[in-house]
Design an enzyme around this catalytic site. Structure first.
Site, PDB file in Angstrom:
ATOM      1  N   TYR A 119      -9.354   2.891  13.787  1.00 47.61           N
ATOM      2  CA  TYR A 119      -8.117   2.100  13.757  1.00 47.61           C
ATOM      3  C   TYR A 119      -8.031   1.206  14.998  1.00 47.61           C
ATOM      4  CZ  TYR A 119      -3.221   1.040  14.843  1.00 47.61           C
ATOM      5  OH  TYR A 119      -2.072   0.400  15.216  1.00 47.61           O
ATOM      6  N   THR A 173      -1.672  -3.074  19.553  1.00 46.47           N
ATOM      7  CA  THR A 173      -1.265  -1.730  19.951  1.00 46.47           C
ATOM      8  C   THR A 173      -1.829  -1.360  21.331  1.00 46.47           C
ATOM      9  OG1 THR A 173      -1.692   0.598  19.453  1.00 46.47           O
ATOM     10  CG2 THR A 173      -3.211  -0.962  18.500  1.00 46.47           C
ATOM     11  N   ASP A 174      -1.151  -0.459  22.021  1.00 46.57           N
ATOM     12  CA  ASP A 174      -1.684   0.047  23.300  1.00 46.57           C
ATOM     13  C   ASP A 174      -2.954   0.863  23.079  1.00 46.57           C
ATOM     14  OD1 ASP A 174      -0.535   2.319  22.131  1.00 46.57           O
ATOM     15  OD2 ASP A 174       0.618   2.905  23.896  1.00 46.57           O
ATOM     16  N   GLU A 175      -3.221   1.240  21.818  1.00 48.51           N
ATOM     17  CA  GLU A 175      -4.402   2.072  21.556  1.00 48.51           C
ATOM     18  C   GLU A 175      -5.706   1.316  21.802  1.00 48.51           C
ATOM     19  OE1 GLU A 175      -4.273   4.686  18.215  1.00 48.51           O
ATOM     20  OE2 GLU A 175      -2.095   4.719  18.197  1.00 48.51           O
ATOM     21  N   LYS A 202      -8.205  -2.966  15.482  1.00 49.07           N
ATOM     22  CA  LYS A 202      -7.152  -3.774  16.112  1.00 49.07           C
ATOM     23  C   LYS A 202      -7.749  -4.586  17.271  1.00 49.07           C
ATOM     24  CE  LYS A 202      -3.319  -3.733  15.150  1.00 49.07           C
ATOM     25  NZ  LYS A 202      -2.539  -4.452  14.093  1.00 49.07           N
ATOM     26  N   THR A 251       0.870  -1.179   0.000  1.00 51.12           N
ATOM     27  CA  THR A 251       0.000   0.000   0.000  1.00 51.12           C
ATOM     28  C   THR A 251       0.907   1.230   0.000  1.00 51.12           C
ATOM     29  OG1 THR A 251       0.007   0.239   2.403  1.00 51.12           O
ATOM     30  CG2 THR A 251      -1.658  -1.254   1.447  1.00 51.12           C
ATOM     31  N   TYR A 275      -1.534  18.752  17.117  1.00 56.55           N
ATOM     32  CA  TYR A 275      -2.968  18.781  17.401  1.00 56.55           C
ATOM     33  C   TYR A 275      -3.291  19.456  18.730  1.00 56.55           C
ATOM     34  CZ  TYR A 275      -4.379  15.562  13.687  1.00 56.55           C
ATOM     35  OH  TYR A 275      -4.657  14.982  12.489  1.00 56.55           O
TER      36      TYR A 275
HETATM   37  N1  LIG Z   1       3.957   2.165  14.442  1.00 56.09           N
HETATM   38  C1  LIG Z   1       3.636   2.051  15.725  1.00 56.09           C
HETATM   39  O1  LIG Z   1       3.994   2.897  16.535  1.00 56.09           O
HETATM   40  C2  LIG Z   1       2.835   0.848  16.195  1.00 56.09           C
HETATM   41  C3  LIG Z   1       2.642   0.694  17.568  1.00 56.09           C
HETATM   42  C4  LIG Z   1       1.938  -0.440  18.012  1.00 56.09           C
HETATM   43  C5  LIG Z   1       1.459  -1.349  17.105  1.00 56.09           C
HETATM   44  N2  LIG Z   1       1.639  -1.164  15.774  1.00 56.09           N
HETATM   45  C6  LIG Z   1       1.133  -2.190  14.853  1.00 56.09           C
HETATM   46  O2  LIG Z   1       2.258  -2.740  14.198  1.00 56.09           O
HETATM   47  C7  LIG Z   1       1.919  -3.136  12.876  1.00 56.09           C
HETATM   48  C8  LIG Z   1       2.882  -2.487  11.903  1.00 56.09           C
HETATM   49  O3  LIG Z   1       2.817  -1.080  12.051  1.00 56.09           O
HETATM   50  P1  LIG Z   1       3.688  -0.124  11.128  1.00 56.09           P
HETATM   51  O4  LIG Z   1       3.796   1.161  11.829  1.00 56.09           O
HETATM   52  O5  LIG Z   1       4.892  -0.839  10.683  1.00 56.09           O
HETATM   53  O6  LIG Z   1       2.691   0.046   9.899  1.00 56.09           O
HETATM   54  P2  LIG Z   1       2.978   0.557   8.421  1.00 56.09           P
HETATM   55  O7  LIG Z   1       1.748   1.313   8.035  1.00 56.09           O
HETATM   56  O8  LIG Z   1       4.296   1.231   8.336  1.00 56.09           O
HETATM   57  O9  LIG Z   1       3.076  -0.792   7.564  1.00 56.09           O
HETATM   58  C9  LIG Z   1       1.969  -1.580   7.292  1.00 56.09           C
HETATM   59  C10 LIG Z   1       2.373  -2.569   6.202  1.00 56.09           C
HETATM   60  O10 LIG Z   1       1.248  -3.433   5.953  1.00 56.09           O
HETATM   61  C11 LIG Z   1       1.070  -3.547   4.549  1.00 56.09           C
HETATM   62  N3  LIG Z   1      -0.354  -3.812   4.287  1.00 56.09           N
HETATM   63  C12 LIG Z   1      -1.397  -2.968   4.496  1.00 56.09           C
HETATM   64  N4  LIG Z   1      -2.538  -3.553   4.100  1.00 56.09           N
HETATM   65  C13 LIG Z   1      -2.215  -4.802   3.665  1.00 56.09           C
HETATM   66  C14 LIG Z   1      -2.968  -5.891   3.164  1.00 56.09           C
HETATM   67  N5  LIG Z   1      -4.302  -5.809   3.003  1.00 56.09           N
HETATM   68  N6  LIG Z   1      -2.326  -7.036   2.824  1.00 56.09           N
HETATM   69  C15 LIG Z   1      -0.977  -7.133   2.962  1.00 56.09           C
HETATM   70  N7  LIG Z   1      -0.206  -6.113   3.412  1.00 56.09           N
HETATM   71  C16 LIG Z   1      -0.821  -4.966   3.778  1.00 56.09           C
HETATM   72  C17 LIG Z   1       1.516  -2.206   3.987  1.00 56.09           C
HETATM   73  O11 LIG Z   1       1.840  -2.306   2.600  1.00 56.09           O
HETATM   74  C18 LIG Z   1       2.723  -1.907   4.862  1.00 56.09           C
HETATM   75  O12 LIG Z   1       3.881  -2.486   4.327  1.00 56.09           O
HETATM   76  C19 LIG Z   1       0.470  -2.726  12.662  1.00 56.09           C
HETATM   77  O13 LIG Z   1      -0.327  -3.862  12.829  1.00 56.09           O
HETATM   78  C20 LIG Z   1       0.215  -1.700  13.758  1.00 56.09           C
HETATM   79  O14 LIG Z   1      -1.134  -1.746  14.163  1.00 56.09           O
HETATM   80  C21 LIG Z   1       2.322  -0.072  15.293  1.00 56.09           C
END
Ligand SMILES: NC(=O)c1ccc[n+]([C@@H]2O[C@H](COP(=O)([O-])OP(=O)(O)OC[C@H]3O[C@@H](n4cnc5c(N)ncnc54)[C@H](O)[C@@H]3O)[C@@H](O)[C@H]2O)c1
Length: 360
Positions: free
Chosen positions: A173, A148-150, A177, A59, A230
């Protein structure tokens, strides 16, 4: 439609199939995103015998440049596919017959979820169920959902959420989750699947898409552009270096008790305004770049999680000091301005221009 991106894929395919008894095969979803890409590098460094499949839809947030340092590693392969598409998911399981699944793939940006919740349900909920269905069929040893903690919603000052606290998500979001977490619970309770959930606080580090607050502050400051914050900027978040998160996922994958949820965090709680000022000072930029903008609807005031369980039961604790980690992250973005240019020249900019501040 699945595409094998690497021309040498046939070689990898045979290796993956024949060496099953010698090594573990790890299916990583969303490995072209921020945390997933860091996790794949971590695994290849720490488990040289493992084979890793990166299954990603690419994406706007997925970027294969995040894997440029390891793309030639013979133990790594990329497969393009959509977790919300049953056929794609069936194909990746049948092709590789993985031992483990670590599931990062998600729509991850709160602002986007408020504007268009549907894709969040398709990917984060339906996609998770598809992966679980085939995991059951293929008798996966362990399935780890990166949550996530959210999911706890906004937390009162003085309290840090523990794993048994109620989930009270406040935006599409975090609701998606939380829904995915319930599906994981069902997989365990009803079908006896071996699963874990990791609930991390906010991550920072290299490869984070610059719609999220830390890279956004760094990238705007680099160009002397205004930094949108924000509301009154008093919303606070805890921060964890992505490398520490990868180590936590490793211990949960290999040692976590099936069915358990583990919070993951470091004690780096800071308000958004203090964070912006801290980064600007580190970069030697004026504080008047900060610009307060209308608050996000339903904006959670505070997240804070207690990570005693993973510390006491699995021996994990964060290693990276927040200031050191921030310095390293700022340097990474300064050195990798081409990476930044590439990602912000795409779809992201269109969305950013239409929808305003765009900060998590
Ligand atoms: N970034 C943070 O601070 C954070 C904190 C806690 C939890 N998370 C969780 O960790 C995970 C990764 O977060 P991130 O920040 O790396 O996200 P990101 O948005 O950087 O990456 C998401 C990835 O998922 C892929 N993707 C999206 N939809 C898809 C689909 N339908 N099929 C296959 N691939 C798909 C995208 O191409 C991308 O490579 C998520 O599940 C998020 O909820 C993130």
């Amino acid at each position: 439609m699945i595409e094998y991106v690497d021309e040498d894929f046939g070689f990898f395919k045979e290796e993956f199939k024949t060496d099953k008894n010698l090594s573990k095969i790890l299916l990583v979803t969303g490995g072209a995103g921020f945390i997933g890409a860091n996790f794949i590098s971590y695994i290849l460094d720490n488990y040289p015998e493992y084979r890793v499949i990166n299954f990603d839809k690419l994406t706007y947030a997925g970027n294969l440049n995040n894997l440029s340092l390891i793309e030639n590693n013979p133990n790594y392969v990329f497969m393009k596919g959509d977790i919300a598409n049953k056929k794609d998911v069936k194909n990746v399981y049948e092709e590789f017959n993985p031992d483990f699944v670590v599931h990062f793939a998600a729509e991850s940006h709160v602002d986007r979820s408020i504007i268009n919740p549907d894709i969040f349900l398709e990917t984060n909920v339906i996609g998770t169920q598809n992966l679980l269905n085939f995991a059951r069929e293929h008798k996966i040893e362990k399935f780890v959902l990166i949550s996530t903690d959210e999911v706890y919603g906004s937390v009162e000052k003085g309290h840090s959420s523990i794993e048994t606290d109620r989930m009270e998500p406040n935006n599409p979001y975090s609701a998606s989750k939380a829904a995915a977490e319930f599906l994981i619970r069902v997989a365990h309770q009803t079908y006896g699947q071996r699963v874990n959930v990791v609930r991390s606080c906010n991550n920072y580090g290299r490869y984070q898409f610059p719609e999220k607050i830390i890279p956004k502050i760094i990238c705007n400051a680099m160009q002397d552009k205004p930094i949108p914050i924000y509301g009154d900027g008093k919303n606070s978040r805890s921060w964890l270096n992505v490398k520490d998160h990868c180590a936590a996922i490793d211990v949960v994958l290999h040692s976590g008790k099936s069915g358990e949820i583990y919070n993951v965090a470091a004690k780096n709680e800071i308000s958004n305004i203090d964070l912006a000022e801290k980064i600007l000072k580190k970069m030697g930029k004026p504080l008047d770049l900060i610009e307060f903008v209308f608050d996000r609807p339903g904006h959670d005031k505070r997240y804070s999680v207690n990570a005693n369980k993973i510390h006491n039961q699995l021996g994990w604790s964060p290693k990276i000091n927040f200031d050191d980690g921030l310095d390293e992250t700022i340097s990474w973005y300064l050195i990798h301005q081409d990476w930044v240019k590439d990602v912000i020249s795409g779809e992201y900019m269109n969305c950013y221009q239409k929808n305003g501040a765009g900060i998590k």
